[in-house]
Design a protein around this motif. Structure first.
Motif, PDB file in Angstrom:
ATOM      1  N   MET A  53      21.108  14.944   1.171  1.00  0.00           N
ATOM      2  CA  MET A  53      20.773  14.360   2.357  1.00  0.00           C
ATOM      3  C   MET A  53      21.820  13.462   3.044  1.00  0.00           C
ATOM      4  N   ASN A  79      20.442   9.428   7.622  1.00  0.00           N
ATOM      5  CA  ASN A  79      19.015   9.428   8.242  1.00  0.00           C
ATOM      6  C   ASN A  79      18.030  10.035   7.112  1.00  0.00           C
ATOM      7  N   GLU A 124      17.579  13.042   5.957  1.00  0.00           N
ATOM      8  CA  GLU A 124      17.350  14.519   6.262  1.00  0.00           C
ATOM      9  C   GLU A 124      18.206  15.447   5.230  1.00  0.00           C
ATOM     10  N   ARG A 169      21.330  22.574   7.491  1.00  0.00           N
ATOM     11  CA  ARG A 169      21.053  22.320   8.907  1.00  0.00           C
ATOM     12  C   ARG A 169      22.525  21.710   9.610  1.00  0.00           C
TER      13      ARG A 169
END
Length: 368
Positions: A131, A134, A136, A177
Motif C-alpha cells: 500500500m 493513501n 490504496e 495500479r
C-alpha cells in the motif's frame, strides 16, 4: 601565420572551450521535475517454508493471528489449536514505486523480519498487498526470499554472517495500479534544484531561454525554476524536457567545509578562502616512567630490605615556528600551507574550527 598553424590554434581553442563546457553539469543532473518522483510502498506478510528458524508463536501473537487469518481464507479453522510450528515468520515488505510505472511491470521488494525469527533463508513470501501513503494497494509481492546472510550453530558455538533476518526478492512485486500524472499535456512545470542557490537558478533560466530563443523559464526562488512551453514549440512537454535537460549549466555553491570527526575526514569546496592569519601548531609530550630500586641493609645488621620508588619525568615539546597564511588564499594554498606545518587531519579539524572562530575562514563549517 601559416594555414597549418592557424588550424592547430583553432583546434586547441575549440578543445579548450569544449572541455570547459563539458565540465559543467547537465540540468538533469542538478534538478528534478516537480511531480516526477517515486512513491514508497509497504505491506505486512508471512514468509513460510523456513527450516525451524521462524517466529516463536508463543512470543509473536501477531504471527499467530496472521497465520490464522491466512488459513481461514482456505476454509481451515485452527483458532482453537495449539500451533507450535517454527517455519513461519511475520515480515514487513517494502518497495519503491518508480514514476510512470505501468500496470503489470515488476519491481524489487525488501523483506525484513518483524518477530523473533532467526533467519529468512529459504523462505517464500506469501502474496502480500503493498500500500501507498493513501492506503490504496498499488502492488502485490510474492516469491522466494534471498537472505543477505546466514546463521548456523550447535550446542556450544554459533556463527552468523551478515543479516539473515532481511532479504530481497528481485522482481518480486507486480504493479496493479498506476500513479496518474499527465506530464505531456501540461503547459507549465517547475524544476527543483537539488542544491538550492540563487546564482545557479538564474543561470539555469538564462541557459533555457537562450536555447529556446524565448522567455520560457524564470527563477522563482533559489530552488525553483518555472518552465512554460513556448507557443512556437512543436511538441509536448515531454519533448521539451528531453531537449532542455541536456543543457549544461555552471553550478555555483556556497563555501563550505564538511568535517567528520569520527573518521577525521575533511572535505572543502573550491570557494573556501582564508584571510591573513598566523598559525602555530605544536605538540607537548610528557613521559612518566617508574623504576623502583631495592635498598639492602648493611651486612650483619638488623635492617630490612625495602623498595624505594623512583620516578623519571621527561617533557618534550615540538619546536615549530609560527606559519603565516597570506590572505586571501585559495583552497590549494591553504592545504599546502597546513601540510608545510606537518598538520595531521585530526589537528587540521581543530585548526579550521579555531580559524573560523577568529573570523578568518570565509566559509561555513558543517560537523557531521
Amino acid at each position: 601565420m601559416t594555414r597549418l598553424t592557424a588550424l592547430i590554434c583553432a583546434f586547441v581553442l575549440a578543445a579548450a572551450l569544449a572541455g570547459d563546457s563539458l565540465a559543467n553539469p547537465r540540468i538533469k543532473d542538478i534538478a528534478d521535475v516537480e511531480g516526477v518522483r517515486s512513491n514508497q510502498l509497504v505491506g505486512y506478510g508471512l514468509v513460510v517454508g523456513l527450516d525451524g528458524s521462524g517466529d516463536t508463536l508463543r512470543n509473536a501473537a501477531f504471527t499467530r493471528q496472521a497465520m490464522n487469518s491466512m488459513l481461514e481464507r482456505f476454509n481451515i479453522n485452527v483458532r482453537e489449536a495449539d500451533l507450535r510450528t517454527g517455519n513461519v515468520a511475520a515480515v514487513m515488505v517494502t518497495a519503491e514505486l518508480p514514476p510512470f510505472s505501468m500496470q503489470g511491470t515488476r519491481i524489487d521488494v525488501s523483506v525484513s523480519a518483524l518477530g523473533d525469527a532467526n533467519s529468512l533463508q529459504g523462505g517464500v513470501l506469501i502474496a502480500t498487498p503493498l500500500m501507498g501513503a493513501n492506503g490504496e494497494v498499488f502492488a502485490v509481492a510474492q516469491g522466494s526470499v534471498a537472505a543477505g546472510g546466514f546463521s548456523a550453530g550447535g550446542q556450544a558455538a554459533s556463527v552468523t554472517r551478515g543479516v539473515p533476518t532481511s532479504g530481497r526478492i528481485a522482481n518480486g512485486a507486480v504493479i496493479e495500479r498506476e500513479m496518474e500524472f499527465d506530464l505531456a499535456g501540461r503547459g507549465e512545470i517547475r524544476l527543483s534544484l537539488r542544491n538550492p542557490d540563487f546564482t545557479t537558478a538564474r543561470r539555469m533560466a538564462d541557459a533555457i531561454n537562450a536555447y529556446l530563443g524565448a522567455s520560457a523559464a524564470s527563477a522563482q526562488n533559489p530552488s525553483t525554476v518555472a518552465l512554460s512551453r513556448p507557443s512556437g514549440f512543436r511538441g509536448d512537454m515531454v519533448m521539451l524536457l528531453a531537449e532542455v535537460e541536456q543543457l549544461r549549466v555552471q553550478a555555483d555553491m556556497r563555501a563550505r567545509v564538511v568535517i567528520d570527526e569520527s573518521t577525521g575526514t575533511i572535505v572543502m569546496g573550491d570557494n573556501v578562502r582564508v584571510s591573513t592569519v598566523a598559525i602555530a601548531q605544536g605538540g607537548l609530550t610528557v613521559t612518566v616512567a617508574e623504576s623502583p630500586i631495592a635498598s639492602q641493609p648493611a651486612p650483619f645488621s638488623d635492617g630490612e630490605t625495602v623498595v624505594l620508588p623512583r620516578t623519571d619525568v621527561t617533557v618534550e615539546e615540538d619546536q615549530r615556528e609560527m606559519g603565516v597564511l597570506q590572505g586571501t588564499v585559495t583552497l590549494r594554498e591553504l592545504v599546502d600551507g597546513l601540510n608545510a606545518l606537518g598538520v595531521s587531519p585530526r589537528d587540521l579539524i581543530t585548526i579550521l574550527q579555531t580559524i573560523k572562530a577568529a573570523g578568518a575562514l570565509q566559509a561555513d563549517i558543517e560537523v557531521l
